[in-house]
Design an enzyme around this catalytic site. Structure first.
Site, PDB file in Angstrom:
ATOM      1  N   ASP A  21       0.833  -1.210   0.000  1.00  0.00           N
ATOM      2  CA  ASP A  21       0.000   0.000   0.000  1.00  0.00           C
ATOM      3  C   ASP A  21       0.870   1.262   0.000  1.00  0.00           C
ATOM      4  O   ASP A  21       2.016   1.246   0.474  1.00  0.00           O
ATOM      5  CB  ASP A  21      -0.911  -0.028   1.241  1.00  0.00           C
ATOM      6  N   HIS A  38       2.870   3.621  -8.889  1.00  0.00           N
ATOM      7  CA  HIS A  38       2.592   2.221  -9.246  1.00  0.00           C
ATOM      8  C   HIS A  38       3.766   1.606 -10.010  1.00  0.00           C
ATOM      9  O   HIS A  38       4.096   0.439  -9.831  1.00  0.00           O
ATOM     10  CB  HIS A  38       1.308   2.129 -10.080  1.00  0.00           C
ATOM     11  N   LEU A 132      11.250 -19.660  -4.880  1.00  0.00           N
ATOM     12  CA  LEU A 132      10.112 -18.952  -4.283  1.00  0.00           C
ATOM     13  C   LEU A 132       8.875 -19.059  -5.178  1.00  0.00           C
ATOM     14  O   LEU A 132       8.986 -18.996  -6.407  1.00  0.00           O
ATOM     15  CB  LEU A 132      10.489 -17.462  -4.153  1.00  0.00           C
TER      16      LEU A 132
HETATM   17  C1  IPE Z   1      -5.375  -2.584  -0.567  1.00  0.00           C
HETATM   18  O1  IPE Z   1      -5.062  -1.244  -0.640  1.00  0.00           O
HETATM   19  C2  IPE Z   1      -5.251  -3.203  -1.919  1.00  0.00           C
HETATM   20  C3  IPE Z   1      -3.908  -3.249  -2.480  1.00  0.00           C
HETATM   21  C4  IPE Z   1      -2.798  -2.880  -1.903  1.00  0.00           C
HETATM   22  C5  IPE Z   1      -3.838  -3.802  -3.804  1.00  0.00           C
HETATM   23  P1  IPE Z   1      -6.184  -0.139  -0.806  1.00  0.00           P
HETATM   24  O2  IPE Z   1      -5.480   1.161  -0.888  1.00  0.00           O
HETATM   25  O3  IPE Z   1      -7.100  -0.487  -1.923  1.00  0.00           O
HETATM   26  O4  IPE Z   1      -6.993  -0.292   0.563  1.00  0.00           O
HETATM   27  P2  IPE Z   1      -7.871   0.743   1.367  1.00  0.00           P
HETATM   28  O5  IPE Z   1      -8.859   1.334   0.397  1.00  0.00           O
HETATM   29  O6  IPE Z   1      -6.936   1.796   1.902  1.00  0.00           O
HETATM   30  O7  IPE Z   1      -8.508  -0.061   2.463  1.00  0.00           O
HETATM   31  C1  IPE Z   2      -1.368   0.393  -3.492  1.00  0.00           C
HETATM   32  O1  IPE Z   2      -1.165   1.761  -3.480  1.00  0.00           O
HETATM   33  C2  IPE Z   2      -1.567  -0.159  -4.874  1.00  0.00           C
HETATM   34  C3  IPE Z   2      -2.963  -0.454  -5.219  1.00  0.00           C
HETATM   35  C4  IPE Z   2      -3.975  -0.438  -4.402  1.00  0.00           C
HETATM   36  C5  IPE Z   2      -3.235  -0.829  -6.589  1.00  0.00           C
HETATM   37  P1  IPE Z   2      -2.368   2.772  -3.504  1.00  0.00           P
HETATM   38  O2  IPE Z   2      -2.728   3.042  -4.928  1.00  0.00           O
HETATM   39  O3  IPE Z   2      -3.479   2.288  -2.652  1.00  0.00           O
HETATM   40  O4  IPE Z   2      -1.715   4.075  -2.878  1.00  0.00           O
HETATM   41  P2  IPE Z   2      -2.342   4.985  -1.747  1.00  0.00           P
HETATM   42  O5  IPE Z   2      -2.727   4.085  -0.632  1.00  0.00           O
HETATM   43  O6  IPE Z   2      -3.504   5.672  -2.377  1.00  0.00           O
HETATM   44  O7  IPE Z   2      -1.230   5.907  -1.386  1.00  0.00           O
HETATM   45 MG    MG Z   3      -4.010   2.462  -0.710  1.00  0.00          MG
END
Ligand code: IPE
Ligand code: IPE
Ligand code: MG
Length: 246
Positions: A21, A38, A132
């Site tokens: 995240d 990303h 892995l």
């Molecule tokens: C969880 O992160 C999903 C991934 C890392 C792919 P999100 O950013 O979607 O989760 P929330 O919305 O903060 O719970």
């Molecule tokens: C995690 O990073 C990747 C995905 C959920 C695809 P985020 O896109 O959720 O990044 P934040 O949490 O908004 O910073």
């Molecule tokens: Mg996120």
């Protein structure tokens, strides 16, 4: 003793999971678009998978796209859907050299056709590898995973292939995407959020949970070793009584 040597001299978890995240916030902080986060995040996944393989972790499950992430803007979704193709060279190159197998967990029926084909191809081409297992959870949601498992079990019950008493924890485990992987030892979530967001709900029952402040693109080798060190100091009791490590 150095942090790495200390960690390597103790029990290395067999299966770890990471909620990757914070890509968007990481990018925003340096004045870049979320998609840049990303991109860096996917590059980081390659590096961390190589470290996990190097130190003998058997399986790494990573949350790359959730069943709820479809609610994001189309441009961001399109960018995320193109990332597996960017990985193609890595699957054939560095991952091949290091014998890393790749599997995908998730729905698989909602992606663009090209992504579906790529997923099948990568799973097929890497299936004999012995290092892995990198389990990329893509269009993954625990509710869907558990419900699909329950439906499969129900069909078998209806057909008379199994009896009510055959429905055990092990049978449920065998109907999850992670059926081939060792039991989950540790979950790490980056970026400071302390929630599970529909990830591996069944598998997490007795895993250790570690939440770190660093955003995913900044979660490097050192951060991984720090998390493993933290894990090794935990006293896992599984409901029983074990010696105090303190
Ligand atoms: C969880 O992160 C999903 C991934 C890392 C792919 P999100 O950013 O979607 O989760 P929330 O919305 O903060 O719970
Ligand atoms: C995690 O990073 C990747 C995905 C959920 C695809 P985020 O896109 O959720 O990044 P934040 O949490 O908004 O910073
Ligand atoms: Mg996120």
């Amino acid at each position: 003793m150095s942090l790495e040597n200390r960690v390597l001299s103790k029990y290395i978890p067999e299966h770890i999971a990471i909620i990757m995240d914070g890509n968007g916030r990481w990018a925003k902080r340096i004045g870049m678009p979320r998609t840049f986060g990303h991109k860096k995040g996917s590059e980081n996944l390659k590096d961390i998978a190589l470290v996990c393989n190097e130190i003998g972790i058997k399986a790494l499950s990573v949350y790359a796209f959730s069943t709820e992430n479809w609610s994001r803007p189309k441009a961001e979704i399109d960018y995320l859907m193109a990332l597996p193709a960017e990985f193609k060279e890595v699957f054939k190159g560095k991952f091949k050299d290091n014998d890393i197998r790749v599997i995908f967990s998730g729905r698989k029926d909602r992606f663009p056709k090209k992504v579906q084909e790529l997923i099948i191809d990568v799973e097929e081409k890497t299936k004999e590898r012995k290092g892995l297992i990198l389990n990329i959870c893509f269009d993954y949601g625990s509710y869907t995973e558990i419900l699909d498992g329950v439906k499969e079990i129900s069909k078998k019950f209806k057909k008379g292939d199994i009896k009510l008493d055959d429905i055990t924890e092990d049978l449920m485990h065998d109907h999850l995407y992670t059926r081939e992987l060792p039991r989950l030892d540790l979950l790490i979530r980056t970026s400071g959020e302390e929630r599970i967001s529909n990830f591996l709900l069944w598998q997490l029952a007795y895993s250790e949970l570690i939440f770190v402040k660093k955003h995913w693109p900044a979660f490097n080798r050192k951060e991984l070793f720090k998390a493993l060190d933290n894990f090794q100091k935990r006293n896992r009791r599984f409901g029983g009584l074990k010696e105090d490590k303190s």
